[in-house]
Design an enzyme around this catalytic site. Structure first.
Site, PDB file in Angstrom:
ATOM      1  N   GLY A 140       8.850  10.183 -12.080  1.00  0.00           N
ATOM      2  CA  GLY A 140       9.867   9.144 -11.936  1.00  0.00           C
ATOM      3  C   GLY A 140      10.798   9.138 -13.132  1.00  0.00           C
ATOM      4  N   ASN A 141      11.470   8.019 -13.344  1.00  0.00           N
ATOM      5  CA  ASN A 141      12.466   7.975 -14.417  1.00  0.00           C
ATOM      6  C   ASN A 141      11.881   8.233 -15.794  1.00  0.00           C
ATOM      7  OD1 ASN A 141      14.680   7.516 -12.780  1.00  0.00           O
ATOM      8  ND2 ASN A 141      14.569   5.290 -12.942  1.00  0.00           N
ATOM      9  N   VAL A 160       1.052   5.965 -20.712  1.00  0.00           N
ATOM     10  CA  VAL A 160       2.219   5.086 -20.722  1.00  0.00           C
ATOM     11  C   VAL A 160       2.107   4.018 -19.627  1.00  0.00           C
ATOM     12  CG1 VAL A 160       4.749   5.041 -20.802  1.00  0.00           C
ATOM     13  CG2 VAL A 160       3.528   7.137 -21.377  1.00  0.00           C
ATOM     14  N   ASN A 166      -2.946   0.125 -10.364  1.00  0.00           N
ATOM     15  CA  ASN A 166      -2.708   1.137 -11.389  1.00  0.00           C
ATOM     16  C   ASN A 166      -4.000   1.633 -12.030  1.00  0.00           C
ATOM     17  OD1 ASN A 166      -0.010   1.202 -10.892  1.00  0.00           O
ATOM     18  ND2 ASN A 166       0.611   0.078 -12.707  1.00  0.00           N
ATOM     19  N   ASN A 177       1.304   1.033 -17.127  1.00  0.00           N
ATOM     20  CA  ASN A 177       1.061  -0.387 -17.415  1.00  0.00           C
ATOM     21  C   ASN A 177       0.085  -1.028 -16.433  1.00  0.00           C
ATOM     22  OD1 ASN A 177       2.618  -1.104 -19.767  1.00  0.00           O
ATOM     23  ND2 ASN A 177       4.451  -0.699 -18.578  1.00  0.00           N
ATOM     24  N   ARG A 215      12.415  -0.912 -30.495  1.00  0.00           N
ATOM     25  CA  ARG A 215      13.217  -2.053 -30.043  1.00  0.00           C
ATOM     26  C   ARG A 215      13.458  -3.037 -31.199  1.00  0.00           C
ATOM     27  NH1 ARG A 215      10.094  -2.558 -24.181  1.00  0.00           N
ATOM     28  NH2 ARG A 215      11.606  -1.269 -23.025  1.00  0.00           N
ATOM     29  N   HIS A 224       0.416  -4.676 -26.115  1.00  0.00           N
ATOM     30  CA  HIS A 224       1.778  -4.431 -25.664  1.00  0.00           C
ATOM     31  C   HIS A 224       2.224  -5.615 -24.813  1.00  0.00           C
ATOM     32  CE1 HIS A 224       5.322  -2.382 -24.401  1.00  0.00           C
ATOM     33  NE2 HIS A 224       4.926  -2.177 -23.162  1.00  0.00           N
TER      34      HIS A 224
END
Length: 316
Positions: free
Chosen positions: A13-14, A122, A99, A124, A155, A179
């Site tokens: 995906g992205n 990565v 997930n 979630n 960020r 996170h």
């Protein structure tokens, strides 16, 4: 015989495809981009597109798109982005259970095909997914790592640079803990050109910037309307891949398995580490203030609760 590093990215995906882009462009190694069979030729299409960009951008990495785990055999580093985003009407537990099952399936395949790989998770909810990946693979905990701290810190550094009107190169910062909403800023480890950030930004404004950092992903979702962030998450993954394949010994925050460290007791949580060819080669224990210790413990408790919920859902 010398060879290029083999980097597999699971999930095209992205985030996965952009990670493949960053890794290939930096010539970190040859890249295998994998997705589920139901995606048919999509990974192959993205890989071919990236290959066709290489003469223009000047990189020599080979990129393969596939739906067959056999093509990932003997990978040196594996980045796992597989999973679904939370959809309207879906509860937090629904996302967690779905997930966790995906990560379990992926972990079983990794264990069978690349038993010596360093795995960067990565997916979630991150802190629970990396715990599950470690459990399923049975790998040394140093070789299963969660990507969150690099992104969260990036960020934070971005918002600090924007606030002060200075180069992001001069911002050094650290965030710890889980996170999400319970991440813990460490002001004593945050500086601008070596100047403590507390001398440049008052505490009230700094708290506002930290809060924006905590909600950084949600802010992008609200702006995009459909989808979520992928450029920065993918870049964070690529930095971690680079630390492994180049044995960089980077001091970066990641979700690492802590036992006695910080009194965590066997869970993955965001802490500063030395990251190199062996994955997490050392966990750095800081002397936290009383307030920082309290906030960090609160974050650890949230991670433990998340993992407990995941385990209950998986055993139901």
């Amino acid at each position: 015989m010398l060879r290029r590093a083999k980097i597999t990215i699971i999930g095209a995906g992205n985030v996965g495809a952009t990670c493949a882009h960053w890794c290939a462009a930096a010539e970190l190694g040859d890249v295998c981009l994998l997705d589920i069979p139901q995606t048919e030729d999509m990974p192959a299409g993205k890989a071919l597109d990236l290959m066709q960009a290489s003469p223009i951008m000047g990189y020599d990495s080979n990129i393969l798109g596939t739906t067959d785990y056999a093509d990932t055999k003997d990978s040196d580093v594996i980045v796992v982005t597989a999973g679904i985003p939370r959809k309207p009407g879906m509860s937090r537990d629904d996302l967690l259970a779905t997930n966790a099952k995906i990560v379990t399936s992926v972990g079983e395949q990794i264990k069978a095909t690349s038993p010596n790989a360093v795995v960067i998770v990565v997916s979630n909810p991150l802190d629970a997914m990396v715990q599950q990946m470690w459990k399923v693979t049975g790998f040394e905990p140093s070789r299963v790592i969660g990507q969150a701290g690099v992104l969260d810190t990036a960020r934070y550094r971005t918002f600090l640079a924007m606030e002060l009107g200075v180069s992001i190169e001069d911002i050094s910062a650290l965030l710890m803990g889980g996170h999400g909403d319970t991440m813990v800023p460490i002001p004593s480890c945050t500086s601008v050109g070596g100047i403590p950030v507390t001398q440049l930004i008052d505490s009230a404004r700094l708290d506002e910037i930290v809060d924006r950092t905590r909600k950084g992903g949600a802010e992008i979702v609200s702006l995009l309307k459909t989808g979520s962030a992928y450029y920065a998450p993918a870049a964070a993954c690529a930095q971690m891949v680079e630390a492994v394949v180049k044995d960089k010994k980077r001091v970066i925050p990641v979700a690492a398995h802590c036992e006695s460290e910080y009194g965590v007791g066997g869970y993955y949580v965001g802490v500063p580490v030395v990251m190199g060819a062996g994955g997490v080669e050392k966990i750095i224990e800081l002397k936290l203030t009383d307030d920082e210790t309290k906030a960090f413990q609160n974050s650890v408790d949230a991670v433990k609760s998340l993992v407990a919920t995941m385990n209950d859902l998986l055993s139901a």
